[in-house]
Enzyme design. Sequence first.
Site, PDB file in Angstrom:
ATOM      1  N   TYR A 189       0.833  -1.218   0.000  1.00 51.38           N
ATOM      2  CA  TYR A 189       0.000   0.000   0.000  1.00 51.38           C
ATOM      3  C   TYR A 189       0.867   1.267   0.000  1.00 51.38           C
ATOM      4  O   TYR A 189       0.360   2.357  -0.284  1.00 51.38           O
ATOM      5  CB  TYR A 189      -0.963   0.050   1.196  1.00 51.38           C
ATOM      6  CG  TYR A 189      -1.988  -1.080   1.269  1.00 51.38           C
ATOM      7  CD1 TYR A 189      -2.171  -1.974   0.218  1.00 51.38           C
ATOM      8  CD2 TYR A 189      -2.779  -1.237   2.403  1.00 51.38           C
ATOM      9  CE1 TYR A 189      -3.088  -3.003   0.306  1.00 51.38           C
ATOM     10  CE2 TYR A 189      -3.706  -2.269   2.496  1.00 51.38           C
ATOM     11  CZ  TYR A 189      -3.854  -3.144   1.446  1.00 51.38           C
ATOM     12  OH  TYR A 189      -4.770  -4.160   1.543  1.00 51.38           O
ATOM     13  N   HIS A 222       0.250 -11.848   1.819  1.00 49.68           N
ATOM     14  CA  HIS A 222      -0.783 -11.067   1.121  1.00 49.68           C
ATOM     15  C   HIS A 222      -1.555 -11.874   0.068  1.00 49.68           C
ATOM     16  O   HIS A 222      -2.770 -11.753  -0.057  1.00 49.68           O
ATOM     17  CB  HIS A 222      -0.135  -9.834   0.476  1.00 49.68           C
ATOM     18  CG  HIS A 222      -1.068  -8.692   0.276  1.00 49.68           C
ATOM     19  ND1 HIS A 222      -0.698  -7.383   0.446  1.00 49.68           N
ATOM     20  CD2 HIS A 222      -2.377  -8.655  -0.069  1.00 49.68           C
ATOM     21  CE1 HIS A 222      -1.732  -6.592   0.196  1.00 49.68           C
ATOM     22  NE2 HIS A 222      -2.767  -7.339  -0.124  1.00 49.68           N
TER      23      HIS A 222
END
Length: 267
Positions: A39, A97
């Site tokens: 991110y 992830h």
Amino acid sequence: MTVPSFGVGTFRLTGQAAVDSVRNALEVGYRAIDTAQIYGNEAEVGEAIADSGVPREQLYVTTKIWVDNYGRDKLIPSLKESLSKLRMDQVDLTLIHWPALGKGVPLAEYMRALAEAKAQGLTREIGVSNFNIALTRQAIEVVGQGEIATNQIELSPYLQNRKLVSYLRQQGIAVTSYMTLAYGKVLQDPVIGEIAARLQATPAQVTLAWALHHGIAVIPSSTRREHLASNLLARELKLGEDDLARIDALDRNGREVSPEGLAPEWD
Ligand SMILES: NC(=O)c1ccc[n+]([C@@H]2O[C@H](COP(=O)([O-])OP(=O)(O)OC[C@H]3O[C@@H](n4cnc5c(N)ncnc54)[C@H](OP(=O)(O)O)[C@@H]3O)[C@@H](O)[C@H]2O)c1
């Protein structure tokens, strides 16, 4: 397992927008924050936490290891870098992830490295994200029963993922829903709209309350303080059996995210 049922997401938020969103979230009462290496906002999340004055022990901070860092020599150094950006010496939860089997690092290698990160005290708990049933089973085989705190998956009224949710329940693994609002799509749904109007709630509150009723943790994100505050009130919204059943019936395999090379074969 301690995965909180309500947190705030930070996907797509960078720079000052990330600082402001996390600051607002903490001010209106959130205590769990979801970020990820990819991110690009761990430093901003760390800044907002440090400035908030909220004691570290009251917070539950999650980050996720990005696929470039799955190798046994990379995972722990990358998590140490995340900790330095976040300005803390331990996160509460670290997730893999994506299974990313197309990226060349075997599942057993990155799961072992993740377990080692926990053993070193860099993360209090470990988990996975976007794993299907077969891969979750393999991950359990590597790190042991009871070690995986959560599988964070896309789940909304349009994508209810029932087979996977039922498997995770059997294993005692918490289910965390991302994109519970289907990135805003379900907020236009007429059934959800009707329930919201009748209960004098917002469509987002109805959607989040539906997930919570099913024992699913949520991490909705917002750039707007009023949305952050009103979303949190979903915890107090009670839905009747009829309304829950009507939302259950909206399931339509409406998946928003499935990146090639990273995503598994979905159940
Ligand atoms: N593990 C993974 O692979 C993965 C993938 C995706 C996301 N995630 C995590 O899950 C979190 C949640 O997912 P998401 O942020 O993509 O999607 P989401 O929470 O489903 O939706 C966020 C969108 O909904 C809007 N929204 C939020 N509250 C609202 C309200 N009360 N009324 C109207 N609109 C509202 C936001 O706009 P405004 O800003 O205008 O409020 C934003 O556009 C992410 O932030 C991230 O932390 C994880």
